[in-house]
Design a protein around this motif. Structure first.
Motif, PDB file in Angstrom:
ATOM      1  N   VAL A  47       0.885  -1.173   0.000  1.00 30.75           N
ATOM      2  CA  VAL A  47       0.000   0.000   0.000  1.00 30.75           C
ATOM      3  C   VAL A  47       0.915   1.213   0.000  1.00 30.75           C
ATOM      4  O   VAL A  47       1.822   1.322   0.837  1.00 30.75           O
ATOM      5  CB  VAL A  47      -0.929   0.015   1.229  1.00 30.75           C
ATOM      6  CG1 VAL A  47      -1.676   1.347   1.311  1.00 30.75           C
ATOM      7  CG2 VAL A  47      -1.921  -1.146   1.162  1.00 30.75           C
ATOM      8  N   ALA A  48       0.676   2.122  -0.960  1.00 25.07           N
ATOM      9  CA  ALA A  48       1.543   3.296  -1.102  1.00 25.07           C
ATOM     10  C   ALA A  48       0.731   4.581  -1.019  1.00 25.07           C
ATOM     11  O   ALA A  48      -0.413   4.646  -1.478  1.00 25.07           O
ATOM     12  CB  ALA A  48       2.290   3.242  -2.430  1.00 25.07           C
ATOM     13  N   LEU A  49       1.340   5.606  -0.411  1.00 22.33           N
ATOM     14  CA  LEU A  49       0.766   6.951  -0.359  1.00 22.33           C
ATOM     15  C   LEU A  49       1.810   7.936  -0.887  1.00 22.33           C
ATOM     16  O   LEU A  49       2.991   7.852  -0.507  1.00 22.33           O
ATOM     17  CB  LEU A  49       0.383   7.331   1.078  1.00 22.33           C
ATOM     18  CG  LEU A  49      -0.820   6.616   1.699  1.00 22.33           C
ATOM     19  CD1 LEU A  49      -0.876   6.891   3.198  1.00 22.33           C
ATOM     20  CD2 LEU A  49      -2.115   7.078   1.027  1.00 22.33           C
ATOM     21  N   GLU A  50       1.395   8.846  -1.739  1.00 21.54           N
ATOM     22  CA  GLU A  50       2.343   9.839  -2.222  1.00 21.54           C
ATOM     23  C   GLU A  50       2.652  10.831  -1.098  1.00 21.54           C
ATOM     24  O   GLU A  50       1.748  11.290  -0.388  1.00 21.54           O
ATOM     25  CB  GLU A  50       1.795  10.583  -3.434  1.00 21.54           C
ATOM     26  CG  GLU A  50       2.814  11.514  -4.063  1.00 21.54           C
ATOM     27  CD  GLU A  50       2.376  12.101  -5.383  1.00 21.54           C
ATOM     28  OE1 GLU A  50       3.170  12.859  -5.976  1.00 21.54           O
ATOM     29  OE2 GLU A  50       1.240  11.817  -5.815  1.00 21.54           O
ATOM     30  N   VAL A  51       3.925  11.146  -0.936  1.00 16.92           N
ATOM     31  CA  VAL A  51       4.367  12.047   0.129  1.00 16.92           C
ATOM     32  C   VAL A  51       5.200  13.180  -0.463  1.00 16.92           C
ATOM     33  O   VAL A  51       5.584  13.145  -1.632  1.00 16.92           O
ATOM     34  CB  VAL A  51       5.187  11.292   1.201  1.00 16.92           C
ATOM     35  CG1 VAL A  51       4.338  10.219   1.873  1.00 16.92           C
ATOM     36  CG2 VAL A  51       6.441  10.676   0.585  1.00 16.92           C
TER      37      VAL A  51
END
Length: 311
Positions: A302-306
């Protein structure tokens, strides 16, 4: 005389020959000539001559059939060998996968990914919960998934097949492209906001929208020169360079598991002093393995843009 007709030849018989023939019970009709009928002959291909060869026509036909069958069998065997070698080579990429990721936990140590092309990225930082990656730009083929879940088996299978058809020849060049990893699943982003994706199949969904999207990462060798899809439901997009926070887990993906992992990642990032979740970012789910992979060896993310926190 023709090539496949009968040919009459004559042979002069001496008195001695006549006596020998009578001894063996043969009585020539004429004392000096005996006529023999020979079978079909063929022209010599090397000398240009046409020698008279005594060949049984029935045997020649059988011999030709046997030779043809043997040639076809040899050709089929050779083709089968090539196909088996190609199949074995492709299967080995999945049966004996490579390990491209550094393990932080026992769970991650058991994970593996196929030995095929994936996203190009570098790790900027890592801790026990997640890692920060800088992902290079890439192209994707995406399609909107049916239903309200990104992990419904029926909907996921349909979307996967649509993208696979494009990848394997249903395009304007009828070109078969190589499979990559991962597959991304993500919820649709709000109007005007560009969707970001990474190597797996990504499924993503934005607030207030119910549509999920699945995407394949395109082989990097094509760049922007990708063949256009024949299916209008398939869209080609470029994903710009970005920084993402990633949390990995094994097993099969479900909506509940994705929500739990996303919540854990967001809470962990609140304590990060260098990076924070980008405003409006929604979760992307990457799946690296084919369906037949054992659950405890599967790698999902699971990835979130930061973005960097400005001091």
């Amino acid at each position: 005389m023709n090539l496949y007709g009968s040919i009459a030849t004559t042979t002069t018989v001496t008195p001695t020959d006549s006596r020998l023939l009578r001894n063996f019970g043969h009585k020539p009709s004429r004392p000096s000539l005996i006529v023999y009928k020979s079978m079909a002959t063929r022209r010599s291909s090397t000398t240009g001559a046409s020698p008279l060869l005594r060949i049984n026509s029935n045997f020649s036909a059988l011999e030709a059939r046997v030779s043809l069958v043997f040639a076809l069998a040899t050709q089929t065997f050779s083709l089968s060998q090539r196909l088996l070698m190609e199949l074995a080579s492709e299967t080995a990429k999945y049966v004996f996968p490579s390990r491209r990721f550094e393990s932080r936990t026992l769970e991650e140590a058991l994970m593996s990914v196929p030995d095929i092309e994936t996203l190009n990225f570098k790790v900027l930082s890592r801790n026990d919960q997640y890692e920060i990656r800088e992902v290079e730009s890439y192209f994707i083929a995406e399609t909107t998934m049916p239903g309200k879940s990104g992990f419904d088996l029926n909907g996921a299978s349909k979307s996967f097949n649509v993208l696979a058809e494009y990848l394997f020849g249903k395009n304007t060049k009828e070109e078969k492209m190589e499979m990559t990893t991962p597959v991304f699943t993500s919820k649709s982003q709000s109007e005007g906001e560009k969707m970001d994706m990474t190597t797996p199949v990504i499924t993503k969904k934005a607030a207030g929208q119910d549509k999920w999207k699945m995407s394949f990462v395109m082989p990097s060798k094509y760049g922007s020169n990708l063949p256009l899809p024949k299916d209008p439901s398939v869209r080609i997009k470029e994903v710009p360079k970005k920084i993402v926070a990633v949390i990995a887990f094994s097993g099969f993906v479900s909506d509940e598991e994705v929500e739990r992992r996303e919540s854990t990642l967001r809470e962990s990032l609140k304590k990060d002093t260098e990076y924070r979740v980008k405003n409006g970012a929604s979760a992307e789910v990457a799946q690296y393995n084919p369906p037949f992979t054992l659950p405890f060896t599967r790698r999902n993310e699971v990835a979130l843009e930061v973005e960097r926190i400005q001091e």
